[in-house]
Scaffold this active site. Structure first.
Site, PDB file in Angstrom:
ATOM      1  N   HIS A 172       0.839  -1.201   0.000  1.00  6.65           N
ATOM      2  CA  HIS A 172       0.000   0.000   0.000  1.00  6.65           C
ATOM      3  C   HIS A 172       0.869   1.246   0.000  1.00  6.65           C
ATOM      4  O   HIS A 172       1.680   1.451   0.903  1.00  6.65           O
ATOM      5  CB  HIS A 172      -0.889  -0.022   1.246  1.00  6.65           C
ATOM      6  CG  HIS A 172      -1.806   1.131   1.373  1.00  6.65           C
ATOM      7  ND1 HIS A 172      -1.867   1.921   2.500  1.00  6.65           N
ATOM      8  CD2 HIS A 172      -2.738   1.631   0.512  1.00  6.65           C
ATOM      9  CE1 HIS A 172      -2.786   2.850   2.337  1.00  6.65           C
ATOM     10  NE2 HIS A 172      -3.324   2.695   1.141  1.00  6.65           N
TER      11      HIS A 172
ATOM     12  N   HIS B 237      -0.713  11.129  -2.322  1.00  9.91           N
ATOM     13  CA  HIS B 237      -2.072  10.758  -1.937  1.00  9.91           C
ATOM     14  C   HIS B 237      -2.969  11.964  -1.647  1.00  9.91           C
ATOM     15  O   HIS B 237      -4.034  12.119  -2.238  1.00  9.91           O
ATOM     16  CB  HIS B 237      -2.052   9.849  -0.709  1.00  9.91           C
ATOM     17  CG  HIS B 237      -3.419   9.467  -0.238  1.00  9.91           C
ATOM     18  ND1 HIS B 237      -4.129  10.221   0.676  1.00  9.91           N
ATOM     19  CD2 HIS B 237      -4.219   8.418  -0.565  1.00  9.91           C
ATOM     20  CE1 HIS B 237      -5.311   9.669   0.882  1.00  9.91           C
ATOM     21  NE2 HIS B 237      -5.387   8.573   0.146  1.00  9.91           N
TER      22      HIS B 237
END
Length: 235
Positions: A6, A48
C-alpha cells in the site's frame, strides 16, 4: 491471494516514495499500489493527499504548486529522520523504478475536483509511452467514474478496478457500466456473502488496507483475490 504494498510499503518507509517501493521489493512483494495526481502545471506525480502538509515540509494544495516546486520538498522527514531529503516522485520516476525492480503496479488516480478526466488521460498517456511491450500493464483504479471512463478510452486493454467503500445499492450496475474487472473494497464492512456476491457477478475482489494477518487469511478464505497492506507480514 496476492499481497499488494500500500503506497509502496507505507508501514516501513514514507508512503508513495521511491524508498517505499524499494522497501516493498526488499521484503519480497511482487506488486505495489500508489496514488497519482497532477501538479498545477499538469505533471503527473505520486502523492495521496490533495494538500502537502501531512507528508512534506510544504503547505497548500498540490494542484496549486508547479512540479518544480513540489520536487524540491522533503517528503521523508515526517516519517523518520533516516528518510530526510526523500522527494515526491514523478509518475515517470515511479514507473521507471517499478520496471527496474520488476514490481507490478496498481496506479490509483486521485484527481482534484474538475480534473478527473484530465488526470487520468495525462497519467495514462505517460504510462503508455513508458511501459514496454511484453510486460503486464499497470492496473488502473479510482473512486471516480470519469477517471475510469477516461482510462478506458486512453488504454482500453489495460485492466481497471473500481474503488468503493462498500457495496451500496447500485454497485453492480456501476461496475458493469464502467467495464471494470475488479472491485477494490474497504475490508472493514466486508462479509463473506458480499465477497461471494461480487465474485458471482464476475469481479475480482481486492481489499484495503489490511494490516492484520488473521483478517487477511479470513478474507482469503472468503475468496478475496488480493489485499493492500502497509506491512509485509499481512498475508
Amino acid at each position: 491471494m496476492i499481497l499488494i504494498g500500500h503506497r509502496g510499503l507505507a508501514g516501513l518507509a514514507p508512503e508513495n516514495t521511491l524508498s517505499s517501493f524499494r522497501a516493498a521489493h526488499a521484503h519480497g512483494l511482487a506488486m505495489v499500489e500508489f496514488d497519482v495526481r497532477l501538479s498545477q502545471d499538469g505533471v503527473p506525480l505520486v502523492f495521496h493527499d490533495d494538500t502537502l502538509e501531512r507528508t512534506t515540509d510544504g503547505a497548500g494544495p498540490v494542484a496549486g504548486r508547479d512540479w518544480a516546486d513540489i520536487a524540491r520538498l522533503d517528503a521523508g522527514s515526517w516519517f523518520a529522520p533516516a528518510f530526510a531529503g526523500e522527494k515526491v516522485p514523478s509518475l515517470e520516476q515511479a514507473l521507471g523504478l517499478c520496471l527496474d525492480l520488476g514490481l507490478a503496479v496498481n496506479m490509483e488516480i486521485k484527481p482534484d475536483r474538475g480534473r478527473e478526466a484530465g488526470t487520468a488521460e495525462t497519467a495514462l498517456a505517460l504510462a503508455l509511452r513508458l511501459w514496454p511491450d511484453g510486460v503486464a500493464p499497470p492496473l488502473v483504479s479510482s473512486f471516480d467514474a470519469p477517471c475510469l471512463e477516461a482510462a478506458r478510452r486512453v488504454a482500453p486493454h489495460w485492466p481497471r478496478a473500481l474503488l468503493l467503500e462498500s457495496l451500496a445499492p447500485g454497485w453492480r450496475d456501476q461496475a458493469q457500466g464502467l467495464d471494470v474487472g475488479a472491485l477494490h473494497l474497504d475490508h472493514r464492512p466486508l462479509r463473506a456473502e458480499r465477497v461471494e456476491n461480487a465474485r458471482g457477478a464476475g469481479f475480482q475482489v481486492r481489499a484495503y488496507t489490511v494490516n492484520d494477518p488473521v483478517r487477511a487469511r479470513q478474507l482469503r478464505d472468503w475468496g478475496v483475490t488480493g489485499v493492500f497492506s502497509d506491512f509485509p507480514h499481512s498475508s
